[in-house]
Design a protein around this motif. Structure first.
Motif, short mmCIF file in Angstrom:
data_model
loop_
_atom_site.label_atom_id
_atom_site.label_comp_id
_atom_site.label_asym_id
_atom_site.label_seq_id
_atom_site.Cartn_x
_atom_site.Cartn_y
_atom_site.Cartn_z
N LEU A 13 1.56 -6.91 0.72
CA LEU A 13 1.64 -6.78 -0.72
C LEU A 13 2.61 -5.65 -1.09
O LEU A 13 3.39 -5.77 -2.04
CB LEU A 13 0.26 -6.54 -1.32
CG LEU A 13 0.11 -6.95 -2.78
CD1 LEU A 13 -1.33 -7.30 -3.10
CD2 LEU A 13 0.61 -5.88 -3.74
N ALA A 14 2.56 -4.56 -0.31
CA ALA A 14 3.52 -3.47 -0.54
C ALA A 14 4.94 -3.98 -0.37
O ALA A 14 5.84 -3.63 -1.16
CB ALA A 14 3.24 -2.33 0.43
N THR A 63 0.05 4.26 3.26
CA THR A 63 1.26 5.04 2.96
C THR A 63 2.38 4.13 2.46
O THR A 63 3.08 4.45 1.49
CB THR A 63 1.72 5.79 4.22
OG1 THR A 63 0.69 6.69 4.65
CG2 THR A 63 2.98 6.60 3.94
N ALA A 64 2.54 2.98 3.12
CA ALA A 64 3.56 2.02 2.69
C ALA A 64 3.29 1.56 1.26
O ALA A 64 4.23 1.40 0.46
CB ALA A 64 3.59 0.82 3.64
N LEU A 65 2.04 1.35 0.93
CA LEU A 65 1.66 0.88 -0.40
C LEU A 65 1.97 1.93 -1.46
O LEU A 65 2.57 1.63 -2.50
CB LEU A 65 0.16 0.55 -0.41
CG LEU A 65 -0.43 0.10 -1.74
CD1 LEU A 65 0.08 -1.29 -2.10
CD2 LEU A 65 -1.96 0.12 -1.67
N LEU A 66 1.58 3.17 -1.20
CA LEU A 66 1.72 4.22 -2.20
C LEU A 66 3.15 4.72 -2.32
O LEU A 66 3.56 5.17 -3.40
CB LEU A 66 0.77 5.38 -1.86
CG LEU A 66 -0.72 5.05 -1.92
CD1 LEU A 66 -1.55 6.24 -1.47
CD2 LEU A 66 -1.14 4.63 -3.32
N MET A 123 6.00 -7.10 -0.68
CA MET A 123 6.34 -8.10 -1.69
C MET A 123 6.83 -7.44 -2.98
O MET A 123 7.71 -7.97 -3.67
CB MET A 123 5.11 -8.97 -1.97
CG MET A 123 5.35 -10.09 -2.97
SD MET A 123 3.96 -11.23 -3.05
CE MET A 123 2.65 -10.16 -3.67
N ARG A 124 6.28 -6.28 -3.33
CA ARG A 124 6.65 -5.61 -4.59
C ARG A 124 7.82 -4.63 -4.42
O ARG A 124 8.28 -4.05 -5.39
CB ARG A 124 5.44 -4.88 -5.17
CG ARG A 124 4.28 -5.79 -5.52
CD ARG A 124 4.70 -6.88 -6.47
NE ARG A 124 3.61 -7.83 -6.74
CZ ARG A 124 3.80 -9.07 -7.10
NH1 ARG A 124 5.03 -9.55 -7.24
NH2 ARG A 124 2.77 -9.87 -7.32
N PHE A 125 8.26 -4.42 -3.19
CA PHE A 125 9.39 -3.53 -2.95
C PHE A 125 10.63 -4.01 -3.71
O PHE A 125 10.87 -5.23 -3.77
CB PHE A 125 9.68 -3.47 -1.44
CG PHE A 125 10.83 -2.58 -1.07
CD1 PHE A 125 10.64 -1.22 -0.98
CD2 PHE A 125 12.09 -3.11 -0.83
CE1 PHE A 125 11.69 -0.39 -0.63
CE2 PHE A 125 13.15 -2.29 -0.49
CZ PHE A 125 12.95 -0.93 -0.39
N PRO A 126 11.41 -3.14 -4.32
CA PRO A 126 11.40 -1.67 -4.22
C PRO A 126 10.46 -0.98 -5.20
O PRO A 126 10.38 0.24 -5.21
CB PRO A 126 12.85 -1.30 -4.53
CG PRO A 126 13.28 -2.34 -5.52
CD PRO A 126 12.60 -3.61 -5.07
N GLU A 127 9.74 -1.76 -6.01
CA GLU A 127 8.75 -1.16 -6.91
C GLU A 127 7.46 -0.88 -6.13
O GLU A 127 7.21 -1.46 -5.08
CB GLU A 127 8.46 -2.09 -8.08
CG GLU A 127 9.69 -2.47 -8.90
CD GLU A 127 10.36 -1.26 -9.53
OE1 GLU A 127 9.62 -0.32 -9.91
OE2 GLU A 127 11.59 -1.25 -9.62
N SER A 128 6.66 -0.01 -6.68
CA SER A 128 5.33 0.23 -6.12
C SER A 128 4.35 -0.78 -6.70
O SER A 128 4.39 -1.09 -7.89
CB SER A 128 4.85 1.65 -6.43
OG SER A 128 3.50 1.82 -6.03
N ALA A 129 3.49 -1.30 -5.83
CA ALA A 129 2.47 -2.24 -6.29
C ALA A 129 1.32 -1.54 -7.01
O ALA A 129 0.47 -2.20 -7.62
CB ALA A 129 1.92 -3.03 -5.11
N LEU A 188 -6.72 -7.77 -5.63
CA LEU A 188 -6.61 -8.14 -4.21
C LEU A 188 -6.68 -6.91 -3.32
O LEU A 188 -7.39 -6.89 -2.31
CB LEU A 188 -5.31 -8.89 -3.97
CG LEU A 188 -5.24 -10.31 -4.53
CD1 LEU A 188 -3.82 -10.86 -4.38
CD2 LEU A 188 -6.24 -11.22 -3.83
N LEU A 189 -5.92 -5.87 -3.69
CA LEU A 189 -5.91 -4.66 -2.87
C LEU A 189 -7.30 -4.03 -2.79
O LEU A 189 -7.75 -3.61 -1.72
CB LEU A 189 -4.92 -3.65 -3.45
CG LEU A 189 -3.44 -3.99 -3.25
CD1 LEU A 189 -2.57 -3.11 -4.14
CD2 LEU A 189 -3.05 -3.82 -1.79
N GLY A 190 -7.98 -3.99 -3.93
CA GLY A 190 -9.34 -3.44 -3.91
C GLY A 190 -10.24 -4.22 -2.99
O GLY A 190 -11.06 -3.64 -2.26
#
Length: 219
Positions: free
Chosen positions: A103-104, A32-35, A106-112, A185-187
């Motif tokens: 990773l989520a 959920t945090a990632l998406l 690190m890319r905040f506030p954008e979505s990874a 990496l996420l995969g």
């Protein structure tokens, strides 16, 4: 003394089930945090990993104590040593949830996760949750048939992983190298999460049958 020993084994098994629930919750929140680019939820997953690590240490210590004091043999020895291996798989699954959350963050506030692959990760999160739920049931019931089914269900995660690479290798991938690395990496994190779930299932099969092959028992 023997009754206390059996109770201790049963309680360790119950703790493994609780740990699998914690790991499942961690990956669900991480997804959920990632998406949703939810940094607060990502931080919650990262902070919660200390509890999962502490549970692993507690279970391992209890297993070592049983080995030292009871010197189990045959099935009892297999029970204790299998528990020690399962707890390692579960702890690693928790670590993989943390990797997703980091990773989520690190890319905040954008979505990874770019829109093209968002449905794949949404489904990967569902599959991960389903597998870890099955893990809890397999551990609790020492369910060989369920363990065999879990390994079959892991094929869904493998299919999603292949879909990711199809997207990444397409000539029209518009998001650049950094995003491609993130997605790769996420995969891998989700695939390894599922692999550890299968590892737990195989360990339960070995515990119950003494065999390492994932062959269903007759009904």
């Amino acid at each position: 003394m023997r009754e206390h020993y059996r109770e201790e084994l049963e309680d360790i098994n119950a703790c493994l089930v609780e740990m699998s629930n914690s790991v499942g919750s961690a990956m669900s929140k991480a997804t959920t945090a990632l998406l949703d680019a939810d940094v607060a939820l990502a931080d919650l997953v990262i902070a919660g990993d200390e509890h999962i690590d502490a549970v692993r240490e507690s279970i391992e210590e209890r297993c070592f104590t049983l080995l030292a004091r009871q010197q189990p043999v045959a099935t009892d020895l297999r029970t204790v040593t299998t528990a020690m291996r399962i707890v390692g798989d579960l702890e690693r699954m928790g670590d993989l949830a943390v990797h997703v959350a980091k990773l989520a963050r690190m890319r905040f506030p954008e979505s990874a996760v770019p829109a093209e692959v968002r449905p794949i990760f949404l489904e990967a999160g569902h599959v991960a949750q389903s597998l870890v739920t099955q893990v809890g049931t397999v551990i609790a019931k020492l369910d060989v048939q369920g363990a065999v089914q879990l390994e079959k269900d892991d094929d869904l995660m493998d299919q999603l992983h292949r879909q990711l690479f199809t997207e990444l290798l397409s000539p029209g991938w518009p998001h650049g190298m950094e995003s491609a690395i993130d997605i790769t990496l996420l995969g891998r994190y989700y695939e390894r999460f599922a692999d550890h779930a299968v590892s737990v299932a195989r360990r339960v099969v070995f515990l119950v049958t003494g065999e390492r092959d994932m062959v269903a028992l007759p009904n």
